[in-house]
Design an enzyme around this catalytic site. Structure first.
Site, mmCIF file in Angstrom:
data_model
loop_
_atom_site.group_PDB
_atom_site.id
_atom_site.type_symbol
_atom_site.label_atom_id
_atom_site.label_comp_id
_atom_site.label_asym_id
_atom_site.label_seq_id
_atom_site.Cartn_x
_atom_site.Cartn_y
_atom_site.Cartn_z
ATOM 1 N N GLY A 38 5.301 -10.506 -4.626
ATOM 2 C CA GLY A 38 5.362 -10.403 -3.525
ATOM 3 C C GLY A 38 6.740 -9.606 -2.796
ATOM 4 N N GLY A 43 7.987 0.593 -4.309
ATOM 5 C CA GLY A 43 7.490 0.638 -5.687
ATOM 6 C C GLY A 43 6.342 -0.034 -5.966
ATOM 7 C CG HIS A 44 5.828 -4.164 -5.320
ATOM 8 N ND1 HIS A 44 6.843 -4.605 -4.449
ATOM 9 C CD2 HIS A 44 5.941 -5.054 -6.402
ATOM 10 C CE1 HIS A 44 7.602 -5.735 -5.047
ATOM 11 N NE2 HIS A 44 7.064 -5.836 -6.313
ATOM 12 C CD GLN A 162 7.212 -7.615 -15.988
ATOM 13 O OE1 GLN A 162 7.713 -8.881 -15.904
ATOM 14 N NE2 GLN A 162 6.809 -6.952 -15.022
ATOM 15 C CB SER A 197 11.533 -8.226 -4.291
ATOM 16 O OG SER A 197 10.285 -7.761 -4.621
ATOM 17 N NE ARG A 198 15.978 -11.567 -8.826
ATOM 18 C CZ ARG A 198 14.903 -11.544 -9.837
ATOM 19 N NH1 ARG A 198 14.323 -10.370 -10.016
ATOM 20 N NH2 ARG A 198 14.330 -12.540 -10.290
HETATM 21 P P1 AMP Z 1 7.460 -7.963 -9.153
HETATM 22 O O1 AMP Z 1 6.910 -8.146 -7.815
HETATM 23 O O2 AMP Z 1 8.930 -7.952 -9.111
HETATM 24 O O3 AMP Z 1 7.006 -9.050 -10.336
HETATM 25 O O4 AMP Z 1 6.860 -6.549 -9.677
HETATM 26 C C1 AMP Z 1 5.457 -6.203 -9.663
HETATM 27 C C2 AMP Z 1 5.362 -4.972 -10.268
HETATM 28 O O5 AMP Z 1 6.190 -3.980 -9.580
HETATM 29 C C3 AMP Z 1 5.944 -4.965 -11.801
HETATM 30 O O6 AMP Z 1 5.032 -4.091 -12.490
HETATM 31 C C4 AMP Z 1 7.232 -4.204 -11.612
HETATM 32 O O7 AMP Z 1 7.559 -3.386 -12.740
HETATM 33 C C5 AMP Z 1 6.758 -3.270 -10.517
HETATM 34 N N1 AMP Z 1 8.010 -2.668 -9.656
HETATM 35 C C6 AMP Z 1 8.956 -3.222 -9.250
HETATM 36 N N2 AMP Z 1 9.932 -2.402 -8.746
HETATM 37 C C7 AMP Z 1 9.505 -1.111 -8.908
HETATM 38 C C8 AMP Z 1 9.856 -0.110 -8.697
HETATM 39 N N3 AMP Z 1 11.164 0.079 -7.909
HETATM 40 N N4 AMP Z 1 9.344 0.991 -8.769
HETATM 41 C C9 AMP Z 1 8.095 0.921 -9.278
HETATM 42 N N5 AMP Z 1 7.293 -0.191 -9.717
HETATM 43 C C10 AMP Z 1 8.171 -1.357 -9.446
#
Ligand code: AMP
Length: 289
Positions: A38, A43-44, A162, A197-198
């Protein structure tokens, strides 16, 4: 229902989600899956777009997974923006939002009993600074994959290690035959800061400095053919420390194995960094060649 969602269906229960997706599969529809925690940003959303382009059904999960937080205060402070997330997902063409609660994902409690053998991947870089983190990640992703059973799984290069851990999970479980891991490029803010998100937890002056992680990786990219790696990493770390970061690591590694390399004699390389700005831990990486 078309792939260009006229509506987005929300599920909280895995059994309902499975039943629905089973019917879609029977109709020959391909399923793309984007697992997230969330607080969604572009990016998401780029992962959702990619899924919507290549699958008839796109599923996004939002679940802040407690077992991957080695630092409890990081979990407590993790941003939650559900209303906004739902709006963004709908606009991006997401068909299904899976929003499980903790009992749904951890019916037997959050004490992990099954241990995955991730080999050295679990103890280097992120693994060494966040003990237990990748056990939590593979546990939740494995459970989600068994619920969703996607054809395509979309993840971001931003979380480089990851992606490698999940590739290893797919290999060990044999799921790689059914599920194709699609790694997507890191989306960045206009100044180059990797979206995360951070980032929303950074104060304005911290936000202004945060881009230095990306700039430092660029500095490595610009110099890795000219300067010895040990020297380069030292200079890179000093740049960040002088700006007030607390650096966990800066590494130059083999892009295929993530093992550290000492010189530029071998194949593709990746530079990776993790550092705290205040109490916000940021990570980023850049392919060098
Ligand atoms: P998270 O919500 O942080 O667990 O991220 C969910 C997915 O979004 C993971 O596969 C992350 O690698 C991807 N993600 C997070 N930040 C980015 C970004 N800046 N660009 C592309 N994918 C991202």
């Amino acid at each position: 229902m078309t792939s260009n969602a006229l509506r987005m269906i929300q599920f909280k229960k895995a059994s309902d989600l499975r039943l629905y997706l089973e019917k879609q599969r029977e109709k020959g529809r391909k399923i793309g899956f984007v697992p997230t925690m969330g607080a969604l940003h572009e990016g998401h959303i780029s992962l959702i777009h990619e899924s919507a382009k290549n699958n008839q059904i796109s599923v996004c999960s939002i679940f802040v997974n407690p077992t991957q937080f080695n630092d409890p205060s990081d979990l407590d402070k993790y941003p939650v923006t559900l209303e906004e997330d739902i709006r963004k997902l709908f606009q991006a063409g997401c068909d299904i939002l899976f929003l499980p609660g903790i009992p749904e994902m951890y019916p037997d409690g959050t004490q992990l009993t099954k241990k995955y053998d991730l080999g050295y991947l679990e103890t280097i870089l992120e693994g060494s600074f966040r003990p237990g983190h990748f056990q939590g990640v593979v546990t939740i992703v494995h459970r989600l994959l068994e619920m969703v059973r996607p054809d395509n799984l979309y993840m971001g290069q931003k979380d480089y290690q990851q992606c490698m851990v999940i590739r290893e999970l797919l290999r060990q479980t044999g799921l790689e035959k059914e599920i194709h891991l699609q790694i997507q490029p890191t989306r960045r803010e206009a100044d180059g800061l990797a979206m995360s998100s951070r980032n929303m937890r950074l104060l304005p002056d911290q936000r202004a400095l945060a881009v230095s992680i990306y700039e430092t990786l660029r500095f490595i990219k610009d110099n890795y053919t000219k300067t010895g790696f040990e020297q380069l990493k030292k200079e890179a770390e000093k740049r960040l420390t002088d700006l007030g970061f607390r650096v966990d690591y800066i590494e130059i590694a083999d892009a295929a194995t993530l093992l550290p390399v000492q010189n530029n004699d071998n194949g593709p390389l990746v530079a990776l960094a993790a550092a705290f700005m205040g109490d916000v831990r940021l990570i980023d990486n850049l392919l060098l060649n």
